[in-house]
Each structure stands twice: as structure tokens, then as C-alpha cells.
Design a protein around this motif. Structure first.
Motif, PDB file in Angstrom:
ATOM      1  N   GLU A  76      39.165  24.952  55.067  1.00 14.01           N
ATOM      2  CA  GLU A  76      38.611  24.586  53.758  1.00 14.01           C
ATOM      3  C   GLU A  76      39.246  23.297  53.253  1.00 14.01           C
ATOM      4  OE1 GLU A  76      37.740  29.109  51.989  1.00 14.01           O
ATOM      5  OE2 GLU A  76      39.281  27.832  51.093  1.00 14.01           O
ATOM      6  N   ARG A  77      38.463  22.543  52.497  1.00 20.53           N
ATOM      7  CA  ARG A  77      39.007  21.413  51.740  1.00 20.53           C
ATOM      8  C   ARG A  77      39.625  21.977  50.466  1.00 20.53           C
ATOM      9  NH1 ARG A  77      37.339  16.204  53.488  1.00 20.53           N
ATOM     10  NH2 ARG A  77      36.545  16.467  55.603  1.00 20.53           N
ATOM     11  N   THR A  78      40.800  21.477  50.112  1.00 19.32           N
ATOM     12  CA  THR A  78      41.529  22.089  49.009  1.00 19.32           C
ATOM     13  C   THR A  78      42.357  21.059  48.260  1.00 19.32           C
ATOM     14  OG1 THR A  78      43.063  23.890  48.466  1.00 19.32           O
ATOM     15  CG2 THR A  78      43.517  22.659  50.471  1.00 19.32           C
ATOM     16  N   GLN A  79      43.112  21.521  47.264  1.00 21.05           N
ATOM     17  CA  GLN A  79      44.019  20.693  46.481  1.00 21.05           C
ATOM     18  C   GLN A  79      45.318  21.453  46.278  1.00 21.05           C
ATOM     19  OE1 GLN A  79      41.986  19.836  42.818  1.00 21.05           O
ATOM     20  NE2 GLN A  79      40.277  18.791  43.836  1.00 21.05           N
ATOM     21  N   MET A  80      46.354  20.736  45.882  1.00 17.94           N
ATOM     22  CA  MET A  80      47.643  21.347  45.552  1.00 17.94           C
ATOM     23  C   MET A  80      47.890  21.254  44.052  1.00 17.94           C
ATOM     24  SD  MET A  80      48.694  22.269  48.523  1.00 17.94           S
ATOM     25  CE  MET A  80      47.806  21.990  50.068  1.00 17.94           C
ATOM     26  N   HIS A 108      48.363  22.320  56.898  1.00 16.67           N
ATOM     27  CA  HIS A 108      47.854  21.625  55.713  1.00 16.67           C
ATOM     28  C   HIS A 108      47.904  20.128  55.988  1.00 16.67           C
ATOM     29  CE1 HIS A 108      48.779  25.547  53.878  1.00 16.67           C
ATOM     30  NE2 HIS A 108      47.777  25.246  53.067  1.00 16.67           N
ATOM     31  N   VAL A 109      46.745  19.486  55.875  1.00 19.97           N
ATOM     32  CA  VAL A 109      46.620  18.073  56.243  1.00 19.97           C
ATOM     33  C   VAL A 109      46.191  17.268  55.014  1.00 19.97           C
ATOM     34  CG1 VAL A 109      45.478  16.421  57.758  1.00 19.97           C
ATOM     35  CG2 VAL A 109      45.936  18.759  58.576  1.00 19.97           C
ATOM     36  N   PRO A 110      47.055  16.365  54.514  1.00 19.86           N
ATOM     37  CA  PRO A 110      46.679  15.534  53.361  1.00 19.86           C
ATOM     38  C   PRO A 110      45.800  14.363  53.785  1.00 19.86           C
ATOM     39  CG  PRO A 110      48.898  14.999  54.045  1.00 19.86           C
ATOM     40  CD  PRO A 110      48.427  16.114  54.949  1.00 19.86           C
ATOM     41  N   CYS A 117      48.939  25.655  47.466  1.00 21.25           N
ATOM     42  CA  CYS A 117      47.569  25.437  47.931  1.00 21.25           C
ATOM     43  C   CYS A 117      46.612  26.341  47.165  1.00 21.25           C
ATOM     44  CB  CYS A 117      47.494  25.711  49.434  1.00 21.25           C
ATOM     45  SG  CYS A 117      45.833  25.591  50.119  1.00 21.25           S
ATOM     46  N   SER A 118      45.545  25.754  46.656  1.00 19.36           N
ATOM     47  CA  SER A 118      44.564  26.535  45.891  1.00 19.36           C
ATOM     48  C   SER A 118      43.689  27.390  46.793  1.00 19.36           C
ATOM     49  CB  SER A 118      43.680  25.596  45.061  1.00 19.36           C
ATOM     50  OG  SER A 118      42.967  24.702  45.903  1.00 19.36           O
ATOM     51  N   SER A 119      43.767  27.173  48.110  1.00 20.56           N
ATOM     52  CA  SER A 119      42.962  27.951  49.049  1.00 20.56           C
ATOM     53  C   SER A 119      43.712  29.163  49.584  1.00 20.56           C
ATOM     54  CB  SER A 119      42.514  27.071  50.228  1.00 20.56           C
ATOM     55  OG  SER A 119      41.821  27.824  51.194  1.00 20.56           O
ATOM     56  N   CYS A 120      44.916  28.946  50.100  1.00 16.21           N
ATOM     57  CA  CYS A 120      45.658  30.046  50.738  1.00 16.21           C
ATOM     58  C   CYS A 120      46.884  30.483  49.951  1.00 16.21           C
ATOM     59  CB  CYS A 120      46.069  29.658  52.150  1.00 16.21           C
ATOM     60  SG  CYS A 120      47.329  28.343  52.208  1.00 16.21           S
ATOM     61  N   SER A 121      47.178  29.785  48.849  1.00 15.42           N
ATOM     62  CA  SER A 121      48.321  30.105  47.978  1.00 15.42           C
ATOM     63  C   SER A 121      49.675  29.887  48.653  1.00 15.42           C
ATOM     64  CB  SER A 121      48.240  31.561  47.470  1.00 15.42           C
ATOM     65  OG  SER A 121      47.066  31.748  46.717  1.00 15.42           O
ATOM     66  N   GLU A 122      49.688  29.191  49.760  1.00 13.36           N
ATOM     67  CA  GLU A 122      50.966  28.880  50.407  1.00 13.36           C
ATOM     68  C   GLU A 122      51.587  27.664  49.724  1.00 13.36           C
ATOM     69  OE1 GLU A 122      51.524  29.564  54.709  1.00 13.36           O
ATOM     70  OE2 GLU A 122      51.833  27.393  54.788  1.00 13.36           O
ATOM     71  N   LYS A 123      52.906  27.686  49.588  1.00 14.56           N
ATOM     72  CA  LYS A 123      53.605  26.583  48.928  1.00 14.56           C
ATOM     73  C   LYS A 123      54.147  25.612  49.957  1.00 14.56           C
ATOM     74  CE  LYS A 123      57.123  25.547  45.448  1.00 14.56           C
ATOM     75  NZ  LYS A 123      58.133  26.111  44.503  1.00 14.56           N
ATOM     76  N   LEU A 124      53.838  24.335  49.760  1.00 16.64           N
ATOM     77  CA  LEU A 124      54.341  23.309  50.659  1.00 16.64           C
ATOM     78  C   LEU A 124      55.821  23.050  50.397  1.00 16.64           C
ATOM     79  CD1 LEU A 124      51.435  20.694  50.677  1.00 16.64           C
ATOM     80  CD2 LEU A 124      51.769  22.687  52.134  1.00 16.64           C
ATOM     81  N   TYR A 177      57.116  18.349  46.585  1.00 16.08           N
ATOM     82  CA  TYR A 177      56.744  18.686  47.958  1.00 16.08           C
ATOM     83  C   TYR A 177      56.388  17.387  48.683  1.00 16.08           C
ATOM     84  CZ  TYR A 177      52.064  18.125  45.965  1.00 16.08           C
ATOM     85  OH  TYR A 177      50.965  17.627  45.320  1.00 16.08           O
ATOM     86  N   SER A 178      56.412  17.425  49.991  1.00 12.77           N
ATOM     87  CA  SER A 178      56.137  16.223  50.789  1.00 12.77           C
ATOM     88  C   SER A 178      54.654  16.113  51.115  1.00 12.77           C
ATOM     89  CB  SER A 178      56.947  16.256  52.090  1.00 12.77           C
ATOM     90  OG  SER A 178      58.327  16.203  51.814  1.00 12.77           O
ATOM     91  N   ILE A 179      54.103  14.932  50.863  1.00 12.05           N
ATOM     92  CA  ILE A 179      52.684  14.682  51.125  1.00 12.05           C
ATOM     93  C   ILE A 179      52.552  14.228  52.571  1.00 12.05           C
ATOM     94  CG2 ILE A 179      50.607  13.486  50.332  1.00 12.05           C
ATOM     95  CD1 ILE A 179      52.032  13.049  47.665  1.00 12.05           C
ATOM     96  N   VAL A 180      52.586  15.186  53.469  1.00  8.98           N
ATOM     97  CA  VAL A 180      52.566  14.932  54.895  1.00  8.98           C
ATOM     98  C   VAL A 180      51.968  16.158  55.575  1.00  8.98           C
ATOM     99  CG1 VAL A 180      54.899  15.861  55.200  1.00  8.98           C
ATOM    100  CG2 VAL A 180      53.993  14.245  56.878  1.00  8.98           C
ATOM    101  N   ILE A 181      51.405  15.965  56.753  1.00  5.05           N
ATOM    102  CA  ILE A 181      50.884  17.102  57.512  1.00  5.05           C
ATOM    103  C   ILE A 181      51.994  18.137  57.684  1.00  5.05           C
ATOM    104  CG2 ILE A 181      49.957  17.834  59.742  1.00  5.05           C
ATOM    105  CD1 ILE A 181      48.713  15.058  60.031  1.00  5.05           C
TER     106      ILE A 181
END
Length: 582
Positions: free
Chosen positions: A346-350, A559-561, A356-363, A546-550
Motif C-alpha cells: 500500500e501507499r502510505t504516510q507516516m 517501508h520505502v520513502p 505507519c498509517s497502514s501497518c502501525s509499525e514505527k520507524l 525517524y530516518s527517512i530511508v528504506i
């Protein structure tokens, strides 16, 4: 019918490198308006025993400078008075060089390159050959560039344009053949353009061999040197050869960027090389961090594929995965695909905390090695001393040693002009106050301003003069000298102080490209504070937690930014790929 021919032995005996080039079939067989390639000799088996630089220089003909000839022919000095040496100014020499036949040809070919006019360039070449004008490396490179560009344009490879493209291709090889006959030393650009010509006739092996010969003869290959062979092998689905080119790049110290890694990723997915897909994703993580829309589309297609659903461990060593995360600094483990079954993509946002608004995992926030920061500060200092007046920058470093370190550094000019038509000291002072209130020691941040900003214009306002004097006495203002570039100063101050940097400068111009693509983006992400101005006042946007990185999590999700959005004006878009573990 044209057959592949080689340079005459009389031309190549004097130069081993030119001898190697002469073994490359330079003309193509012609049949039914299409050129096909038949190798007569395996050119990659020929070696040179002497370094290219010495060999080529020894074989070059001695040439008289045409500028001197031109001046001597136009001199009006009487013969009787020519008893003393005539000193020709550099300006006169440059003018004579520009106005010589060689200089005029260069100018015209440069215009053809600018406009992509290969037809005119070939006409100029034929005219120059008929007039016996000596062509230099620059002339030949311009011609080869235009021929390789014309032969590789996809729109020219259809229908009636095929014959025209093949003619351009044939002329390109003829021009390279003439360059070798003229004993004009080739460089990296020359061989890269010939490699592009080779790919245009679908001879990817020749393109790769040319790059390997560069390295053998002391010509350092560049990223663009590998492009023809790498993209050519990827396009035809030759995975083993593409991986070989990539390995050669790595061995040569050439770092692949997003286009190359994206092509390798797509190839790996197409041929179901699941381990290579995993490897390329991690290469993108390490060197690119945030990917373009085209790359994220390739990644999305992979996770949605049947092959992706089949790969992965059902049970894995949790402690080994966690150890991998610790060793990698966080955000990835490198232990391979985890889990089984179909991926949910899914396409998502943090949110602001990195959830993550899709899987609720925290980066996670990936740490930076302090030693890397020290090395970066050292390299930054060396670059600044090369680009700036060394004495001025050393003086600044000594000043920092006395007054630093600081909790924050402000790019004064940038901050004062955010959403403002004129330089605004009031806005700058408000940012100073906010940062001071955030400081554990209530210390003023360091403001970097160019001398012109503190000696004229709004700086002459009495209130602003008083403010500048207060900052100066407090050791919180440094004025960069005339002719300097502020960027070196505020960036070095922030790096050496290991503190926050307040600027809306995206730091993407040539200066920052000198800093490389590995450490600098990571440092910038963790230290840059940006400013926005609205009706509600100023707002400082601190680095994200959090780091904006794969990122690859310990449960196997990804999670891929993307580079769409910037987390301030618009939410950044991410790709989330997860699957349930039974």
C-alpha cells in the motif's frame, strides 16, 4: 556490401594502445538497410604492456601552434626591424586560436552539440577533411557524441528513420577509425561515446570491453562509462553480464546511482533472481535512501508478484536478526527475506512520530557514527580551504575553537529572507530567541552573516546595529569576509559543533554535490531545522524522530520513502510492504 575492416598495420605499429583499438571492428556489414556485426578478431584478448599516458604522448606528432603562425603571417613589422624577439600577448594568441580554421570548426561543432544537429556536424567534418584541417580530441569527441546520440534515439529507430540512424551509426565508427589513424589520443569521453555507438548496434560486449580497456590503460572510468553496457545488458535481459558490469563498477570504485540500481532491480525481478532483488533494495537503501516514482513502481510490482509471495523463511533465528540490526546501526538486518505468503502492498504516510498509517509499525532513527562526523568535518574543512581563501577559513576555525561549540547555527541570510521581500532582522532575531529558549544552557545560537549584510542596507537601522553589536559581543555572530561563500562557514560550524543547523537551503547545488551522496544526506536529515512563516507566526520544523530511508524491520516488513512530499508542505509518500506471520 560493407565488411568489417581494421586499421592498417603501418598506423598501429607505433602505439600498443592504438593497436588494441584497431582490433575493434569499426565498420559494419551492410545488408537490407541494416548493419550487423561479425567479429573477426576477439578484441578483448589484446593487451598493452606500457602505460597509456606515456605511450600515447610518445606517439603523438609534434604540432606547430597555429596561433604563432597566424600572428607571424599578419605581422606588419618591416623585415629589417625584425632583429628582436616579438612577444605575442596571451590575448592575441587566444584570438588567433579562435579565428583559426581549427578554432572556427570547434565553435561550429559546439553549436551543433548544443542543438543536437548531427547532419550539420557531419557536413562540417567532411568539409574539414577536404581542406586538411587537423582535428583535435575535442573535435572528434563532439562528433562522436552527436553520432552516438543520433544512433541511440529510440524515435529514430522506427520505420523510414531506420536507414538514417544506421547511416549516422556507420559514420560514427568511421570517424572513430579516422581518429585512431590520426593518432589523436582518446580519453574517457571518446571511449564512452564509442561504447554508446556499440550499444546502438546491439553489441553490448564491445561496450563493456571498451570500459575494461579504459581501466587497463590508465583512463579512470566514470559512472557514465558503464551506462551503455549496463543498461544495454539490462534491456536485453542478460542478467549474468549486467551483474558482471556492476561488479566491475564496484571494483573500480564507481558508485551506482538510482538509474543503474533501478535497472538492475527490474532485471533481477524479471528473471526471478530473488537474492539479487534483495541485494539491490539494500543498495538503494544505502546510497539513494528516497526513491523516485519510477523506482517505487518497480518495487511495488515486485512485492505484488507471485515470486515475491513464494520467497521467505517461515521460521528464523530472531536473535540473529536482532544482532544484524544492531550491527547495521538500525533500520535493517540484511538476513534475507522473512515470512511467507502474499505481501500487502500500500501507499502510505507516516505521522509525526514515524508511525505507519497502514501497518502501525514505527520507524526507527538510525544513528550516525561519531567517527563519520569527525571525518566529514575534516573533509569539509579541506574542501573549504581549497574553494575559499585559506587564511580566511583558518581564521574562522580558530574563532570557533575559542567561542564554540554551539547548540545551533543559523544561516542568517536564508532565515532573514524566508517569506520576506527584504532582509528582515526582526525575523532573524525571533529565530535566535526561539533557539535560545530551547538551549539547555540558555545560550545564543551562532549567526553567520556575510560582511555585506552587516555593513549596509537594513543593517544601518539603529535597532539592527544595536542587535548586531549585542550578538558580536556575546560571541554569537561571525561575519564572513568579502568574496567568500557563506555556505562553507555555516555548514562547517554546524558539523564541527555537532549541532542543529537552521536553514531552508535544500543544499543541492554544486557545492554540496562535492560532499558526496553517502554521509551528507544522513547528516542533513538529522541536523537541519527548517522554518515556515504563517499568520500564526514562525514555526521551526525540527529533524524527524525517524530516518527517512528504506527500512527493513525485524519482522520482515519493508517501508520505502519516495521523493514525493517533504514532510512540511505536503506529507511524504511511502510504500509499505508487509505480510502476516502465522
Amino acid at each position: 556490401m560493407f565488411r568489417g575492416n581494421y586499421l592498417t598495420s603501418s598506423v598501429t605499429k607505433t602505439n600498443p594502445f592504438l593497436s588494441v583499438l584497431s582490433k575493434i571492428p569499426l565498420l559494419l556489414m551492410y545488408q537490407n538497410n541494416l548493419y550487423t556485426y561479425r567479429p573477426l578478431v576477439h578484441y578483448h584478448t589484446y593487451n598493452c604492456t606500457k602505460p597509456i599516458i606515456d605511450t600515447l604522448h610518445n606517439s603523438m606528432d609534434k604540432r606547430t601552434h597555429f596561433c604563432t603562425l597566424a600572428v607571424s603571417r599578419t605581422s606588419s613589422t618591416p623585415e629589417s626591424s625584425r632583429t628582436t624577439t616579438v612577444t605575442v600577448s596571451n590575448k592575441s594568441k587566444k584570438k588567433a586560436r579562435r579565428e583559426s580554421p581549427e578554432g572556427l570548426l570547434r565553435k561550429k561543432l559546439d553549436m551543433c552539440s548544443k542543438h543536437g544537429d548531427v547532419v550539420e556536424a557531419l557536413s562540417l567534418y567532411d568539409e574539414a577533411r577536404s581542406k586538411n584541417i587537423m582535428l583535435s580530441q575535442h573535435h572528434y569527441n563532439a562528433l562522436l557524441y552527436l553520432c552516438s546520440s543520433g544512433a541511440n534515439v529510440e524515435s529514430n529507430r522506427d520505420g523510414s528513420d531506420v536507414e538514417a540512424s544506421n547511416l549516422v551509426l556507420k559514420r560514427g565508427f568511421e570517424i572513430f577509425q579516422q581518429m585512431v589513424k590520426d593518432k589523436v589520443s582518446p580519453n574517457e569521453a571518446t571511449l564512452t561515446n564509442v561504447a554508446r555507438l556499440a550499444v546502438a548496434r546491439e553489441d553490448h560486449d564491445m561496450a563493456f570491453d571498451l570500459v575494461k580497456q579504459m581501466k587497463s590503460f590508465g583512463i579512470p572510468p566514470k559512472l557514465r562509462s558503464y551506462g551503455p553496457a549496463l543498461f544495454g545488458f539490462c534491456k536485453v535481459g542478460n542478467a549474468p553480464k549486467a551483474y558482471e558490469v556492476y561488479a566491475h563498477m564496484t571494483e573500480s570504485g564507481v558508485m551506482a546511482e538510482e538509474p543503474e540500481l533501478s535497472a538492475l532491480l527490474k532485471l533481477s525481478a524479471d528473471v526471478n533472481k530473488v537474492d539479487k532483488v534483495y541485494e539491490m533494495l539494500h543498495q538503494l537503501r544505502a546510497s539513494v535512501r528516497q526513491v523516485s516514482e519510477s523506482t517505487v513502481g518497480i518495487i511495488q510490482d515486485w512485492f505484488n508478484s507471485e515470486e515475491a509471495a513464494k520467497v521467505g523463511l517461515v521460521d528464523w533465528d530472531v536473535s540473529k536478526v536482532r544482532d544484524g540490526i544492531v550491527m547495521g546501526g538500525g533500520g535493517w538486518h540484511g538476513q534475507g527475506w522473512l515470512g511467507s505468503g502474499k505481501w500487502r502492498v500500500e501507499r502510505t504516510q507516516m505521522d509525526k512520530n514515524g508511525v505507519c498509517s497502514s501497518c502501525s509499525e514505527k520507524l526507527v532513527s538510525i544513528d550516525i557514527d561519531p567517527k563519520e562526523t569527525e571525518n566529514f568535518a575534516c573533509s569539509l574543512s579541506n574542501l573549504a580551504c581549497q574553494r575559499e581563501v585559506q587564511a580566511n577559513f583558518i581564521k574562522f576555525q580558530e574563532w570557533l575553537d575559542r567561542h564554540g561549540p554551539f547548540d545551533a547555527v543559523i544561516d542568517g541570510a536564508n532565515v532573514s529572507l524566508v517569506d520576506q521581500r527584504d532582509f528582515n532582522f526582526y525575523q532573524l532575531n525571533n529565530v535566535v530567541k526561539i533557539l535560545r529558549s530551547m538551549s539547555p544552557s540558555n545560550r545564543l545560537p551562532l549567526v553567520i552573516l556575510h560582511k555585506s549584510r552587516v555593513s549596509g542596507g537594513p543593517a544601518r537601522n539603529p535597532k539592527n546595529m544595536q542587535l548586531l553589536e549585542f550578538w558580536k559581543k556575546s560571541g554569537a555572530l561571525y561575519t564572513t569576509p568579502p568574496g567568500s561563500n557563506d555556505d562553507w562557514y555555516w555548514l562547517y560550524a554546524a558539523v564541527s559543533s555537532k549541532c542543529l543547523l537552521v536553514t531552508n537551503d535544500e543544499m543541492r547545488d554544486h557545492l554540496f554535490q562535492l560532499l558526496g551522496t553517502s554521509f551528507f544526506p544522513r547528516w542533513k536529515e538529522k541536523h537541519q531545522v527548517r522554518l515556515s512563516v504563517s499568520s500564526g507566526g514562525l514555526e521551526l520544523h525540527m529533524p524527524p524522530p525517524y530516518s527517512i530511508v528504506i527500512q527493513e524491520s525485524e519482522n520482515g516488513s519493508w517501508h520505502v520513502p519516495t521523493n514525493i512530499g517533504d514532510d512540511i508542505e505536503a506529507p511524504r509518500q511511502w510504500l509499505c510492504a508487509t505480510r502476516n506471520r502465522d
